[in-house]
Write a protein that holds these residues in place. Structure first.
Motif, PDB file in Angstrom:
ATOM      1  N   ARG A  56      -5.344   3.611  10.266  1.00  0.00           N
ATOM      2  CA  ARG A  56      -6.429   4.586  10.113  1.00  0.00           C
ATOM      3  C   ARG A  56      -5.922   5.861   9.434  1.00  0.00           C
ATOM      4  O   ARG A  56      -6.612   6.454   8.596  1.00  0.00           O
ATOM      5  CB  ARG A  56      -7.032   4.919  11.481  1.00  0.00           C
ATOM      6  CG  ARG A  56      -7.831   3.786  12.089  1.00  0.00           C
ATOM      7  CD  ARG A  56      -8.335   4.147  13.477  1.00  0.00           C
ATOM      8  NE  ARG A  56      -9.072   3.063  14.083  1.00  0.00           N
ATOM      9  CZ  ARG A  56     -10.366   2.840  13.903  1.00  0.00           C
ATOM     10  NH1 ARG A  56     -11.065   3.654  13.125  1.00  0.00           N
ATOM     11  NH2 ARG A  56     -10.964   1.826  14.498  1.00  0.00           N
ATOM     12  N   TYR A  57      -4.726   6.288   9.799  1.00  0.00           N
ATOM     13  CA  TYR A  57      -4.132   7.479   9.167  1.00  0.00           C
ATOM     14  C   TYR A  57      -3.919   7.241   7.675  1.00  0.00           C
ATOM     15  O   TYR A  57      -4.266   8.092   6.842  1.00  0.00           O
ATOM     16  CB  TYR A  57      -2.803   7.817   9.851  1.00  0.00           C
ATOM     17  CG  TYR A  57      -1.931   8.739   9.027  1.00  0.00           C
ATOM     18  CD1 TYR A  57      -2.193  10.104   8.954  1.00  0.00           C
ATOM     19  CD2 TYR A  57      -0.861   8.241   8.294  1.00  0.00           C
ATOM     20  CE1 TYR A  57      -1.413  10.943   8.180  1.00  0.00           C
ATOM     21  CE2 TYR A  57      -0.070   9.060   7.521  1.00  0.00           C
ATOM     22  CZ  TYR A  57      -0.353  10.413   7.469  1.00  0.00           C
ATOM     23  OH  TYR A  57       0.424  11.238   6.679  1.00  0.00           O
ATOM     24  N   ILE A  58      -3.345   6.094   7.317  1.00  0.00           N
ATOM     25  CA  ILE A  58      -3.066   5.776   5.914  1.00  0.00           C
ATOM     26  C   ILE A  58      -4.360   5.763   5.107  1.00  0.00           C
ATOM     27  O   ILE A  58      -4.433   6.315   4.004  1.00  0.00           O
ATOM     28  CB  ILE A  58      -2.319   4.436   5.811  1.00  0.00           C
ATOM     29  CG1 ILE A  58      -0.898   4.582   6.371  1.00  0.00           C
ATOM     30  CG2 ILE A  58      -2.263   3.940   4.358  1.00  0.00           C
ATOM     31  CD1 ILE A  58      -0.194   3.268   6.638  1.00  0.00           C
ATOM     32  N   ALA A  59      -5.394   5.137   5.658  1.00  0.00           N
ATOM     33  CA  ALA A  59      -6.672   5.078   4.957  1.00  0.00           C
ATOM     34  C   ALA A  59      -7.261   6.476   4.767  1.00  0.00           C
ATOM     35  O   ALA A  59      -7.806   6.798   3.700  1.00  0.00           O
ATOM     36  CB  ALA A  59      -7.652   4.194   5.722  1.00  0.00           C
ATOM     37  N   GLU A  60      -7.120   7.329   5.777  1.00  0.00           N
ATOM     38  CA  GLU A  60      -7.648   8.698   5.683  1.00  0.00           C
ATOM     39  C   GLU A  60      -6.914   9.495   4.616  1.00  0.00           C
ATOM     40  O   GLU A  60      -7.526  10.225   3.824  1.00  0.00           O
ATOM     41  CB  GLU A  60      -7.524   9.389   7.041  1.00  0.00           C
ATOM     42  CG  GLU A  60      -8.264  10.707   7.123  1.00  0.00           C
ATOM     43  CD  GLU A  60      -8.324  11.278   8.521  1.00  0.00           C
ATOM     44  OE1 GLU A  60      -8.681  12.469   8.654  1.00  0.00           O
ATOM     45  OE2 GLU A  60      -8.017  10.548   9.493  1.00  0.00           O
ATOM     46  N   ILE A  68       0.678   8.221  -3.395  1.00  0.00           N
ATOM     47  CA  ILE A  68       1.218   7.338  -2.375  1.00  0.00           C
ATOM     48  C   ILE A  68       2.203   6.379  -3.038  1.00  0.00           C
ATOM     49  O   ILE A  68       1.915   5.836  -4.112  1.00  0.00           O
ATOM     50  CB  ILE A  68       0.091   6.549  -1.670  1.00  0.00           C
ATOM     51  CG1 ILE A  68      -0.905   7.526  -1.003  1.00  0.00           C
ATOM     52  CG2 ILE A  68       0.654   5.574  -0.638  1.00  0.00           C
ATOM     53  CD1 ILE A  68      -2.139   6.852  -0.448  1.00  0.00           C
ATOM     54  N   LYS A  69       3.339   6.189  -2.389  1.00  0.00           N
ATOM     55  CA  LYS A  69       4.367   5.291  -2.936  1.00  0.00           C
ATOM     56  C   LYS A  69       4.789   4.291  -1.875  1.00  0.00           C
ATOM     57  O   LYS A  69       4.764   4.586  -0.680  1.00  0.00           O
ATOM     58  CB  LYS A  69       5.566   6.088  -3.440  1.00  0.00           C
ATOM     59  CG  LYS A  69       5.240   7.051  -4.570  1.00  0.00           C
ATOM     60  CD  LYS A  69       6.455   7.857  -4.990  1.00  0.00           C
ATOM     61  CE  LYS A  69       6.123   8.805  -6.140  1.00  0.00           C
ATOM     62  NZ  LYS A  69       5.170   9.851  -5.730  1.00  0.00           N
ATOM     63  N   PHE A  70       5.215   3.127  -2.323  1.00  0.00           N
ATOM     64  CA  PHE A  70       5.689   2.060  -1.451  1.00  0.00           C
ATOM     65  C   PHE A  70       7.126   1.724  -1.822  1.00  0.00           C
ATOM     66  O   PHE A  70       7.398   1.347  -2.968  1.00  0.00           O
ATOM     67  CB  PHE A  70       4.803   0.821  -1.602  1.00  0.00           C
ATOM     68  CG  PHE A  70       3.394   1.023  -1.113  1.00  0.00           C
ATOM     69  CD1 PHE A  70       3.032   0.630   0.159  1.00  0.00           C
ATOM     70  CD2 PHE A  70       2.445   1.619  -1.935  1.00  0.00           C
ATOM     71  CE1 PHE A  70       1.730   0.822   0.622  1.00  0.00           C
ATOM     72  CE2 PHE A  70       1.134   1.814  -1.487  1.00  0.00           C
ATOM     73  CZ  PHE A  70       0.781   1.410  -0.200  1.00  0.00           C
ATOM     74  N   ILE A  71       8.038   1.876  -0.871  1.00  0.00           N
ATOM     75  CA  ILE A  71       9.450   1.619  -1.120  1.00  0.00           C
ATOM     76  C   ILE A  71       9.952   0.538  -0.166  1.00  0.00           C
ATOM     77  O   ILE A  71       9.362   0.292   0.885  1.00  0.00           O
ATOM     78  CB  ILE A  71      10.304   2.894  -0.976  1.00  0.00           C
ATOM     79  CG1 ILE A  71      10.205   3.485   0.438  1.00  0.00           C
ATOM     80  CG2 ILE A  71       9.910   3.926  -2.028  1.00  0.00           C
ATOM     81  CD1 ILE A  71      11.088   4.709   0.665  1.00  0.00           C
ATOM     82  N   ILE A 191      -0.828  -5.427   4.003  1.00  0.00           N
ATOM     83  CA  ILE A 191      -2.218  -5.008   4.256  1.00  0.00           C
ATOM     84  C   ILE A 191      -2.364  -3.518   3.991  1.00  0.00           C
ATOM     85  O   ILE A 191      -3.377  -3.075   3.421  1.00  0.00           O
ATOM     86  CB  ILE A 191      -2.642  -5.374   5.691  1.00  0.00           C
ATOM     87  CG1 ILE A 191      -2.792  -6.885   5.820  1.00  0.00           C
ATOM     88  CG2 ILE A 191      -3.947  -4.670   6.082  1.00  0.00           C
ATOM     89  CD1 ILE A 191      -3.062  -7.372   7.226  1.00  0.00           C
ATOM     90  N   TRP A 192      -1.369  -2.726   4.380  1.00  0.00           N
ATOM     91  CA  TRP A 192      -1.406  -1.294   4.068  1.00  0.00           C
ATOM     92  C   TRP A 192      -1.518  -1.078   2.565  1.00  0.00           C
ATOM     93  O   TRP A 192      -2.316  -0.270   2.101  1.00  0.00           O
ATOM     94  CB  TRP A 192      -0.149  -0.603   4.599  1.00  0.00           C
ATOM     95  CG  TRP A 192      -0.154  -0.352   6.071  1.00  0.00           C
ATOM     96  CD1 TRP A 192      -1.192  -0.557   6.939  1.00  0.00           C
ATOM     97  CD2 TRP A 192       0.921   0.154   6.856  1.00  0.00           C
ATOM     98  NE1 TRP A 192      -0.823  -0.201   8.217  1.00  0.00           N
ATOM     99  CE2 TRP A 192       0.463   0.239   8.205  1.00  0.00           C
ATOM    100  CE3 TRP A 192       2.226   0.556   6.569  1.00  0.00           C
ATOM    101  CZ2 TRP A 192       1.269   0.701   9.232  1.00  0.00           C
ATOM    102  CZ3 TRP A 192       3.026   1.010   7.601  1.00  0.00           C
ATOM    103  CH2 TRP A 192       2.553   1.087   8.921  1.00  0.00           C
ATOM    104  N   ARG A 193      -0.699  -1.813   1.808  1.00  0.00           N
ATOM    105  CA  ARG A 193      -0.745  -1.654   0.355  1.00  0.00           C
ATOM    106  C   ARG A 193      -2.106  -2.090  -0.185  1.00  0.00           C
ATOM    107  O   ARG A 193      -2.675  -1.430  -1.070  1.00  0.00           O
ATOM    108  CB  ARG A 193       0.383  -2.451  -0.307  1.00  0.00           C
ATOM    109  CG  ARG A 193       0.477  -2.181  -1.808  1.00  0.00           C
ATOM    110  CD  ARG A 193       1.719  -2.777  -2.437  1.00  0.00           C
ATOM    111  NE  ARG A 193       1.701  -4.224  -2.449  1.00  0.00           N
ATOM    112  CZ  ARG A 193       2.500  -4.964  -3.213  1.00  0.00           C
ATOM    113  NH1 ARG A 193       3.380  -4.389  -4.017  1.00  0.00           N
ATOM    114  NH2 ARG A 193       2.446  -6.269  -3.170  1.00  0.00           N
ATOM    115  N   THR A 205       3.063  -0.554  -6.945  1.00  0.00           N
ATOM    116  CA  THR A 205       4.272  -1.357  -6.963  1.00  0.00           C
ATOM    117  C   THR A 205       5.152  -1.050  -5.776  1.00  0.00           C
ATOM    118  O   THR A 205       5.339   0.119  -5.421  1.00  0.00           O
ATOM    119  CB  THR A 205       5.065  -1.123  -8.266  1.00  0.00           C
ATOM    120  OG1 THR A 205       4.220  -1.417  -9.385  1.00  0.00           O
ATOM    121  CG2 THR A 205       6.316  -1.995  -8.325  1.00  0.00           C
ATOM    122  N   LEU A 206       5.705  -2.091  -5.159  1.00  0.00           N
ATOM    123  CA  LEU A 206       6.718  -1.915  -4.134  1.00  0.00           C
ATOM    124  C   LEU A 206       8.062  -1.811  -4.826  1.00  0.00           C
ATOM    125  O   LEU A 206       8.520  -2.750  -5.452  1.00  0.00           O
ATOM    126  CB  LEU A 206       6.703  -3.108  -3.161  1.00  0.00           C
ATOM    127  CG  LEU A 206       7.775  -3.119  -2.075  1.00  0.00           C
ATOM    128  CD1 LEU A 206       7.628  -1.933  -1.124  1.00  0.00           C
ATOM    129  CD2 LEU A 206       7.738  -4.435  -1.307  1.00  0.00           C
TER     130      LEU A 206
END
Length: 207
Positions: A56-60, A68-71, A191-193, A205-206
């Protein structure tokens, strides 16, 4: 002042992570190796209440910014944040504090890894203030021995207001940390991504 939040996916594995945390010492072991040797660790349970809270925090946050970045591993954050022009406040939601796990207070960090990247950013002066939000069973380090003690706060996720943090977050960095996650639960990170990609209608991109 800018607030950057980073979430290490391993936080969802508390308290189960206590059963295997000390067995992971890359490159000696990772979670795939541990699950192969000890199959019962495949059934280590994530904290699904916490997963929902973080989702919920990530979506907000994603609703208000695409920064936002994915590592894959947390030390990658040093290259990302070293380019910041000004100091920032850093909130790290993580089962591990990542300040350092050896007697490295007096020595500069030469080789950055997933357990000392925070000290590297403190040493370089990038961080104005560091807040670590851990699990109730996370191992607390001795802040009194740290020369940066006036720049560090320690919180517990069960008591932390992610709604307030979402309003303050300017940038979000999500860390996969597959070495600490049983294979069957890694899809939860994807799912977060997918949520962030759906909100912004673009690929992330991860790295």
């Amino acid at each position: 002042m800018k607030t950057i939040t980073t979430i290490d996916f391993d936080i969802i594995m508390g308290p189960s992570i206590d059963g295997y945390n000390d067995m992971i010492d890359p490159p000696r072991n990772d979670m795939d190796t541990i699950c192969e040797k000890f199959p019962y660790f495949n059934f280590a349970k994530p904290n699904l209440w916490l997963y929902e809270y973080l989702t919920r925090y990530i979506a907000e946050v994603a609703m208000k910014t695409d920064n936002i970045k994915f590592i894959t591993s947390h030390e990658q954050i040093v290259d990302i944040l070293s380019d910041e022009d000004e100091q920032f406040n850093l909130v790290n939601i993580d089962h591990h504090h990542d300040v350092n796990y050896r007697d490295e207070w007096k020595e500069p960090i030469i080789e950055v890894n997933s357990g000392n990247w925070v000290k590297k950013l403190l040493d370089t002066g990038n961080i104005n203030h560091y807040t670590w939000v851990g699990n109730h069973n996370s191992i607390i380090f001795d802040v009194s021995s740290c020369p940066y003690m006036d720049k560090i706060d320690i919180e517990k996720i069960k008591d932390y207001d992610l709604g307030k943090l979402a309003a303050e977050t300017n940038e979000l960095i999500l860390c996969y940390s597959p070495a600490y996650i049983p294979p069957d639960y890694r899809a939860l990170f994807m799912i977060w991504r997918a949520i962030v990609e759906e909100i912004h209608d673009k690929d992330y991109t991860l790295i």
